[in-house]
Design an enzyme around this catalytic site. Structure first.
Site, PDB file in Angstrom:
ATOM      1  N   LYS A 197       0.826  -1.208   0.000  1.00 26.92           N
ATOM      2  CA  LYS A 197       0.000   0.000   0.000  1.00 26.92           C
ATOM      3  C   LYS A 197       0.859   1.257   0.000  1.00 26.92           C
ATOM      4  O   LYS A 197       0.529   2.236  -0.664  1.00 26.92           O
ATOM      5  CB  LYS A 197      -0.945   0.009   1.204  1.00 26.92           C
ATOM      6  CG  LYS A 197      -2.088  -0.979   1.078  1.00 26.92           C
ATOM      7  CD  LYS A 197      -3.145  -0.732   2.152  1.00 26.92           C
ATOM      8  CE  LYS A 197      -4.284  -1.733   2.028  1.00 26.92           C
ATOM      9  NZ  LYS A 197      -5.270  -1.595   3.125  1.00 26.92           N
TER      10      LYS A 197
ATOM     11  N   LYS B   4      -6.747 -12.865  -7.411  1.00 31.48           N
ATOM     12  CA  LYS B   4      -7.922 -12.993  -6.544  1.00 31.48           C
ATOM     13  C   LYS B   4      -9.031 -12.032  -6.983  1.00 31.48           C
ATOM     14  O   LYS B   4      -8.733 -10.933  -7.461  1.00 31.48           O
ATOM     15  CB  LYS B   4      -7.510 -12.640  -5.102  1.00 31.48           C
ATOM     16  CG  LYS B   4      -7.954 -13.647  -4.065  1.00 31.48           C
ATOM     17  CD  LYS B   4      -7.343 -13.321  -2.719  1.00 31.48           C
ATOM     18  CE  LYS B   4      -8.426 -13.074  -1.689  1.00 31.48           C
ATOM     19  NZ  LYS B   4      -7.892 -12.904  -0.330  1.00 31.48           N
TER      20      LYS B   4
ATOM     21  N   LYS C  37     -12.640  -6.108  -5.663  1.00 31.52           N
ATOM     22  CA  LYS C  37     -13.672  -5.096  -5.847  1.00 31.52           C
ATOM     23  C   LYS C  37     -13.150  -3.889  -6.607  1.00 31.52           C
ATOM     24  O   LYS C  37     -13.919  -3.090  -7.119  1.00 31.52           O
ATOM     25  CB  LYS C  37     -14.207  -4.642  -4.487  1.00 31.52           C
ATOM     26  CG  LYS C  37     -13.136  -3.978  -3.646  1.00 31.52           C
ATOM     27  CD  LYS C  37     -13.582  -3.688  -2.230  1.00 31.52           C
ATOM     28  CE  LYS C  37     -12.398  -3.162  -1.450  1.00 31.52           C
ATOM     29  NZ  LYS C  37     -12.297  -3.638  -0.090  1.00 31.52           N
TER      30      LYS C  37
END
Ligand code: TRP
Length: 328
Positions: free
Chosen positions: A112, A192, A195
């Protein structure tokens, strides 16, 4: 007393079938066996850029979606992190026994941080808040996906450090590795389901037409290759296992083995099964969202129950750490 389970739910973005088959369905079962706390972690949601005006709606949305999918406020404590100030209080105390090195080694932090222009301390301290979430309730088990295992290991380390530095107090929380399915992206079955990638996911609130379209477009492979199933087809089978009867899955597996399987048939049956599975969830979610005051009441009620436990822990921790003047 039954053992306690804690899990945190991020109030961000669309909750999708990957979350449902991989996590939520397991939580639904855990509710019958354990004393469960499910926390909407809004303080975690502000560690990256966010829109303050949309935060409340995202919390209500995540609450409604999870309840529609089976979390039950009569069985579990469903609550909001920011309504229980003991979470931030314990976070500070734990921050003072956390080594910066351990935080810098967290792979999620590294990932991140690489995407941020400016890295705030909250992003690095995120796992301390997560440890506080868990330890505040002395939870025995934490159902986590493998992406959160490293954070849970830090929570265990902090429990040990606290116990060693002050006195034996916190139990070490253990991961509850449930049998949740790992659902891959529909447009890229090597990553994976996510969203944040359009075309990768099917939201629990997705409309029927859109579900069918996304399944139709899902990546497969050119055809059975020496018995080795490609990742796209394997993913469709995993979804089918999640939504259809076993007999249907078995029939398709036989067809595949006999090299008779037509992907268009598989996709059409799968789309029907997903539509059938998600329709009641989408409807229940809409009903819940139509009454935001009731949803807030659920969160207030859960937070009151959670806080009762959290307060006792904080009083004891303050005393153990030498803060001997009680808060009046
Ligand atoms: N970090 C978790 C996630 O992104 C959410 C979370 C916050 C959590 N606090 C927790 C999970 C405590 C388990 C226990 O999924």
């Amino acid at each position: 007393m039954s053992k306690r389970v804690f899990s945190g739910i991020q109030p961000t973005g669309s909750i999708h079938v990957g979350n449902y088959l991989g996590a939520i369905r397991n939580w639904v079962q855990l509710q019958d066996e354990y004393e469960c706390l499910f926390c909407m972690v809004d303080y975690h949601a502000i560690t990256v850029n966010y829109d303050p005006d949309g935060l409340e709606q995202r919390v209500l949305d995540a609450t409604a979606t999870n309840i529609a999918a089976g979390l039950d406020p009569d069985k579990a404590i469903i609550f909001l992190q920011s309504l229980v100030p003991e979470h931030t209080e314990l976070t500070w105390l734990l921050t003072c026994i956390t080594s910066i090195g351990a935080l810098e080694r967290m792979t999620q932090f590294k990932d991140k941080a690489a995407r941020q222009q400016q890295i705030f301390a909250g992003l690095m301290n995120y796992p301390i808040l997560m440890a506080a979430d868990i330890l505040l309730y002395k939870a025995e088990f934490v159902p986590v996906g493998d992406d959160q295992l490293q954070h849970l290991e830090l929570a265990r380390e902090l429990a040990r450090r606290f116990n060693g530095t002050f006195e034996d107090y916190f139990p070490e929380p253990k991961p509850l590795l449930t049998s949740g399915a790992r659902i891959m992206g529909l447009n890229d079955p090597t990553a994976k389901m996510s969203k944040s990638i359009e075309g990768s996911y099917i939201a629990l609130a997705e409309e029927d037409d859109s579900i069918r379209q996304k399944i139709r477009r899902a990546v497969t492979d050119p055809g059975p290759q020496g018995g080795e199933m490609g990742p796209g087809v394997r993913n469709l089978f995993t979804l089918l296992e999640g939504f259809a009867d076993e007999s249907i899955v078995e029939q398709f597996r036989r067809d595949y083995a006999d090299q008779k399987l037509r992907y268009s048939d598989l996709k059409s049956v799968l789309a029907d099964a997903i539509v059938e599975g998600l329709t009641p969830i989408r409807e229940k979610r809409a009903e819940l969202l139509a009454k935001p005051e009731d949803l807030k009441e659920i969160l207030y009620d859960g937070s009151k129950k959670a806080r009762k436990i959290a307060k006792v822990t904080m009083e004891e921790v303050r005393d153990i750490m030498g803060f001997r003047l009680p808060i009046k």
